[in-house]
Write a protein that holds these residues in place. Structure first.
Motif, PDB file in Angstrom:
ATOM      1  N   SER A 178       0.811  -1.229   0.000  1.00  0.00           N
ATOM      2  CA  SER A 178       0.000   0.000   0.000  1.00  0.00           C
ATOM      3  C   SER A 178       0.837   1.267   0.000  1.00  0.00           C
ATOM      4  CB  SER A 178      -0.943   0.009   1.207  1.00  0.00           C
ATOM      5  OG  SER A 178      -0.210   0.041   2.422  1.00  0.00           O
ATOM      6  N   TYR A 179       2.069   1.193   0.515  1.00  0.00           N
ATOM      7  CA  TYR A 179       2.939   2.376   0.493  1.00  0.00           C
ATOM      8  C   TYR A 179       4.383   1.933   0.307  1.00  0.00           C
ATOM      9  CZ  TYR A 179       5.204   6.751   1.561  1.00  0.00           C
ATOM     10  OH  TYR A 179       5.978   7.886   1.458  1.00  0.00           O
ATOM     11  N   MET A 180       4.956   2.268  -0.845  1.00  0.00           N
ATOM     12  CA  MET A 180       6.304   1.828  -1.188  1.00  0.00           C
ATOM     13  C   MET A 180       7.329   2.946  -1.170  1.00  0.00           C
ATOM     14  SD  MET A 180       5.414  -1.013  -4.128  1.00  0.00           S
ATOM     15  CE  MET A 180       3.759  -0.485  -4.602  1.00  0.00           C
ATOM     16  N   GLY A 181       6.929   4.137  -0.708  1.00  0.00           N
ATOM     17  CA  GLY A 181       7.864   5.246  -0.598  1.00  0.00           C
ATOM     18  C   GLY A 181       7.684   6.274  -1.690  1.00  0.00           C
ATOM     19  N   ASN A 182       8.197   7.479  -1.426  1.00  0.00           N
ATOM     20  CA  ASN A 182       8.050   8.570  -2.388  1.00  0.00           C
ATOM     21  C   ASN A 182       9.361   9.274  -2.722  1.00  0.00           C
ATOM     22  OD1 ASN A 182       8.563   9.959  -0.047  1.00  0.00           O
ATOM     23  ND2 ASN A 182       6.627  11.079   0.010  1.00  0.00           N
ATOM     24  N   GLN A 183      10.487   8.640  -2.368  1.00  0.00           N
ATOM     25  CA  GLN A 183      11.786   9.240  -2.648  1.00  0.00           C
ATOM     26  C   GLN A 183      12.308   8.801  -4.018  1.00  0.00           C
ATOM     27  OE1 GLN A 183      13.075  11.590  -0.536  1.00  0.00           O
ATOM     28  NE2 GLN A 183      11.106  11.245   0.501  1.00  0.00           N
ATOM     29  N   ILE A 216      13.258  -0.950  -3.344  1.00  0.00           N
ATOM     30  CA  ILE A 216      12.350  -1.020  -4.475  1.00  0.00           C
ATOM     31  C   ILE A 216      11.226  -2.021  -4.190  1.00  0.00           C
ATOM     32  CG2 ILE A 216      12.151  -1.681  -6.921  1.00  0.00           C
ATOM     33  CD1 ILE A 216      15.214  -1.025  -7.118  1.00  0.00           C
ATOM     34  N   GLY A 217       9.987  -1.640  -4.445  1.00  0.00           N
ATOM     35  CA  GLY A 217       8.900  -2.588  -4.544  1.00  0.00           C
ATOM     36  C   GLY A 217       8.193  -2.967  -3.262  1.00  0.00           C
ATOM     37  N   GLN A 218       7.338  -3.970  -3.380  1.00  0.00           N
ATOM     38  CA  GLN A 218       6.402  -4.330  -2.320  1.00  0.00           C
ATOM     39  C   GLN A 218       7.077  -4.944  -1.093  1.00  0.00           C
ATOM     40  OE1 GLN A 218       2.663  -6.134  -3.350  1.00  0.00           O
ATOM     41  NE2 GLN A 218       2.785  -5.458  -5.480  1.00  0.00           N
ATOM     42  N   THR A 219       8.259  -5.504  -1.273  1.00  0.00           N
ATOM     43  CA  THR A 219       8.997  -6.014  -0.117  1.00  0.00           C
ATOM     44  C   THR A 219      10.341  -5.310   0.052  1.00  0.00           C
ATOM     45  OG1 THR A 219       9.814  -7.872  -1.441  1.00  0.00           O
ATOM     46  CG2 THR A 219       7.863  -8.268  -0.074  1.00  0.00           C
ATOM     47  N   GLN A 220      10.545  -4.231  -0.684  1.00  0.00           N
ATOM     48  CA  GLN A 220      11.644  -3.299  -0.451  1.00  0.00           C
ATOM     49  C   GLN A 220      13.025  -3.933  -0.626  1.00  0.00           C
ATOM     50  OE1 GLN A 220      10.543   0.449   1.021  1.00  0.00           O
ATOM     51  NE2 GLN A 220       9.735  -0.552  -0.788  1.00  0.00           N
TER      52      GLN A 220
END
Length: 272
Positions: A136-141, A188-192
């Motif tokens: 639901s939230y993967m970051g905005n940087q 990156i992505g859903q599991t970072q």
């Protein structure tokens, strides 16, 4: 499902898998003052080490020093909390509740992942929920700015210079957009996944011929299972502290409280 091998032969990809010795020559710094000079030096060194000018031009077109990344890197205070305080801060009870629903809703996917990698649903769902709230939230940087900033920063320059080379490889192969946004350290992505882990463990979980860590939960979760297997996960063994697979969870994050949270949440979801 089939594993998508990102790492091409160096002669074909024109990007080296490991950071060349010369790549560490650019002068690191602890504030923004020297960033542009460092960036110019790094681009020259990367070109000398085989990265194409077109990739460098595209990748660094909008890169800038990211103060939010530095603030996040210096302020990871939640990892110093007690287990109970950490679980409360991270919404552990909500992750467990939603995670059980996610397991039921994606039963076929998790069953196939366990057959292939030996990793049950619980720890995968725990990581998925802890990292991004199930995508639901993967970051905005700006991803390339984040990784470049940490490669320049003296604290962990060598480590993130390697991540930057991996990010350039992903750009060259079309798996990372130069405009991509994600978490503060370039995850990156859903599991970072950090870029090097995408290169090493990225899996095409939905069989469409691409690895999309952002848009495909099957790709993200298969890649996570592949990561754990690559860190020694043994099918059928336990994953609580002191059990064989806890070491693989420790490979995911260095913070003990984070490792304990993954193991606990996973156990509650798996029901054992």
């Amino acid at each position: 499902m089939r594993i998508k091998r990102f790492l091409l032969a160096a002669a074909a990809a024109c990007i080296l898998h490991a950071v060349p010795a010369a790549a560490t020559a650019a002068q690191c710094g602890n504030n923004s003052a020297g960033f542009q000079a460092w960036l110019g030096e790094f681009k020259q060194e990367a070109a000398a080490n085989g990265v194409s000018r077109s990739v460098l031009d595209r990748a660094f077109a909008n890169v800038s020093y990211n103060r939010s990344t530095i603030a996040a890197d210096r302020g990871q205070k939640s990892f110093k909390l007690s287990f109970d305080a950490f679980m409360q801060k991270r919404g552990g009870a909500t992750i467990i509740s939603r995670g059980k629903s996610m397991k039921r809703a994606n039963a076929a996917l998790f069953a196939s992942l366990e057959r292939r990698y030996g990793v049950p649903a619980g720890p995968l769902i725990a990581i998925w929920g802890m990292e991004t709230g199930f995508g639901s939230y993967m970051g905005n940087q700006h991803t390339l700015s984040a990784v470049s900033t940490l490669a320049y920063d003296c604290r962990r320059s060598d480590y993130f210079t390697d991540q930057l080379y991996a990010a350039l490889q992903l750009v060259s192969e079309g798996y990372l957009s130069p405009q991509a946004r994600g978490a503060a350290h370039g995850e990156i992505g859903q599991t970072q996944f950090l870029p090097r882990n995408v290169v090493r463990f990225g899996v095409d979980g939905d069989g469409n011929g691409r690895v999309d860590m952002v848009g495909s939960r099957a790709d993200a979760l298969a890649s996570t299972a592949n990561f754990l297997k690559g860190h020694g996960w043994q099918a059928g063994a336990g994953y609580q502290p002191g059990e064989p697979n806890f070491a693989a969870i420790a490979g995911w994050n260095a913070a003990t409280v984070y490792q304990q949270a993954i193991a606990y949440i996973g156990q509650q979801i798996d029901g054992n």
